[in-house]
Scaffold this motif. Structure first.
Motif, PDB file in Angstrom:
ATOM      1  N   ASP A   1       0.839  -1.210   0.000  1.00 24.47           N
ATOM      2  CA  ASP A   1       0.000   0.000   0.000  1.00 24.47           C
ATOM      3  C   ASP A   1       0.868   1.252   0.000  1.00 24.47           C
ATOM      4  OD1 ASP A   1      -1.899   1.946   0.300  1.00 24.47           O
ATOM      5  OD2 ASP A   1      -2.411   1.412   2.373  1.00 24.47           O
TER       6      ASP A   1
ATOM      7  N   THR B   1      -0.762   4.285  -0.907  1.00 25.42           N
ATOM      8  CA  THR B   1      -1.817   5.272  -1.148  1.00 25.42           C
ATOM      9  C   THR B   1      -1.415   6.659  -0.669  1.00 25.42           C
ATOM     10  OG1 THR B   1      -3.435   3.501  -0.875  1.00 25.42           O
ATOM     11  CG2 THR B   1      -4.268   5.741  -0.788  1.00 25.42           C
TER      12      THR B   1
ATOM     13  N   ARG C   1      -1.118  -1.192  -4.472  1.00 26.36           N
ATOM     14  CA  ARG C   1      -2.261  -0.343  -4.139  1.00 26.36           C
ATOM     15  C   ARG C   1      -1.813   1.119  -4.067  1.00 26.36           C
ATOM     16  NH1 ARG C   1      -5.210  -0.208   1.722  1.00 26.36           N
ATOM     17  NH2 ARG C   1      -6.353   1.735   1.339  1.00 26.36           N
TER      18      ARG C   1
ATOM     19  N   ASP D   1      -8.274  -1.794  -1.821  1.00 33.31           N
ATOM     20  CA  ASP D   1      -8.367  -1.395  -0.403  1.00 33.31           C
ATOM     21  C   ASP D   1      -9.154  -2.407   0.419  1.00 33.31           C
ATOM     22  OD1 ASP D   1     -10.589  -0.523  -2.005  1.00 33.31           O
ATOM     23  OD2 ASP D   1     -11.304   0.624  -0.279  1.00 33.31           O
TER      24      ASP D   1
ATOM     25  N   THR E   1      -3.394  -7.654   3.369  1.00 34.13           N
ATOM     26  CA  THR E   1      -2.009  -7.575   2.893  1.00 34.13           C
ATOM     27  C   THR E   1      -1.562  -8.912   2.311  1.00 34.13           C
ATOM     28  OG1 THR E   1      -1.506  -5.874   4.512  1.00 34.13           O
ATOM     29  CG2 THR E   1       0.370  -7.087   3.606  1.00 34.13           C
TER      30      THR E   1
END
Ligand code: MN
Length: 259
Positions: free
Chosen positions: A102, A104, A138, A221, A225
Motif C-alpha cells: 500500500d 496510497t 495499491r 483497499d 495484505t
C-alpha cells in the motif's frame, strides 16, 4: 459502483470483483507518437429484438487487447516474445495467491511516486517473502478511473501516474518468485516511464522474464495484505498479446477467517 459487483460471501470466503466496467468510456493509455494507438472498447449493435433478430439481442465488440482491466501476456513486449501468447498461459498460473503493498498516502502526495527495491525489502521484513503469486500495488488511483483526464493525469510532459523504478522492475523479475504485478493505473508502468531506461521497464523486465502485468484493478483497499487468492480470467485469444480480463479475489471472510 453497484453493490452487485462488490461481491458476496459464501462459506467463509468473500468474492470481490477487482474488475473495472468495460465500456466505450473506459480510459485508454495514450502512447508516444512512435507507437500505434490502442483502440477503445466499442459495442456495435447487430440485433435488438428487431428485424435483424426479432427474439435476440447481440453486439459485435471492437477493442484493443490492452483496454480496461486487462492482462499483459509476455509476448506483449519484444523481451518476452519467446514466452508465448495469452492463450498459452497455463490455467494453474491464473489462480494464485496475492499480496498487497500500500502506497496510497505516498501517491496522494506525489502522483509520480515510484516503488523501489527498498520498499519491497521492507515489506518482506514485515510480512515474509513475496509469494509465487501476484504482487498488487495499491495506490488509490482507481478512484480516478471514471474520468479519463483525471485517470491519465497528463500535462505537457506526459502522464503523471505512479509506477515502479527500473531497478525495482528488474529486481521483481529476477530476484522474486512473483508471477505478475497488478496495478490500479492504466498500465503497469509509471506515466513518465517512456523517459526511463529502459523505456517502460516493467514491461521490459517482467514480460521478458515470462511474468504478467495486470492493470486497472479496483477495490484493492478491500484486500488483506496477504491471504487472498486471485482468479485472473483473460480471454484465450490465439496469438493475442493480452486481453481484457475478469479479475476476482477470494478473501477470507472476517467472520470465519479461513479460506
Ligand atoms: Mn497492456
Amino acid at each position: 459502483m453497484s453493490s452487485g459487483s462488490s461481491g458476496g460471501s459464501s462459506g467463509g470466503v468473500e468474492v470481490l470483483d477487482l474488475t473495472a466496467p468495460l465500456s466505450s468510456a473506459t480510459p485508454v493509455l495514450p502512447l508516444p507518437d512512435h507507437m500505434a494507438p490502442i483502440p477503445r472498447f466499442e459495442l456495435e449493435e447487430l440485433a435488438r429484438y428487431d428485424h435483424r433478430g426479432e427474439t435476440s439481442f447481440q453486439n459485435g465488440i471492437h477493442t484493443g487487447e490492452h483496454v480496461g482491466t486487462h492482462l499483459d501476456a509476455p509476448c506483449h513486449w519484444i523481451t518476452g516474445a519467446e514466452h508465448g501468447d495469452v492463450s498459452q498461459i497455463p490455467p494453474s498460473r491464473l489462480v494464485a495467491p496475492a499480496v498487497v503493498i500500500d502506497r496510497t498516502a505516498e501517491v496522494a502526495a506525489d502522483p509520480d511516486y515510484l516503488l523501489d527495491v527498498s520498499d519491497l525489502q521492507e515489506w518482506e521484513r514485515e510480512h515474509g517473502p513475496l509469494p509465487a503469486g501476484w504482487l498488487l500495488y495499491r495506490t488509490g488511483w482507481s478512484a480516478h478511473s471514471g474520468d479519463q483526464a483525471s485517470f491519465l493525469n497528463a500535462d505537457d510532459e506526459g502522464p503523471h501516474t505512479p509506477g515502479v523504478t527500473p531497478e525495482c522492475a528488474q529486481w521483481l523479475s529476477e530476484e522474486t518468485p512473483i508471477i505478475g504485478l497488478g496495478v490500479e493505473t492504466v498500465g503497469t508502468d509509471a506515466g513518465q516511464a517512456f523517459r526511463f531506461d529502459p523505456e517502460f521497464p516493467v514491461h521490459s523486465h517482467l514480460l521478458g522474464a515470462g511474468k504478467y502485468g495486470l492493470t486497472q484493478l479496483q477495490q484493492l483497499d478491500r484486500l488483506p495484505t496477504a491471504g487472498s487468492v486471485l482468479i485472473v480470467a483473460p480471454l484465450p485469444i490465439v496469438g493475442g498479446s493480452g486481453s481484457p480480463a475478469r479479475v476476482l479475489a477470494l478473501v477470507p471472510s472476517r467472520e470465519k477467517g479461513v479460506l
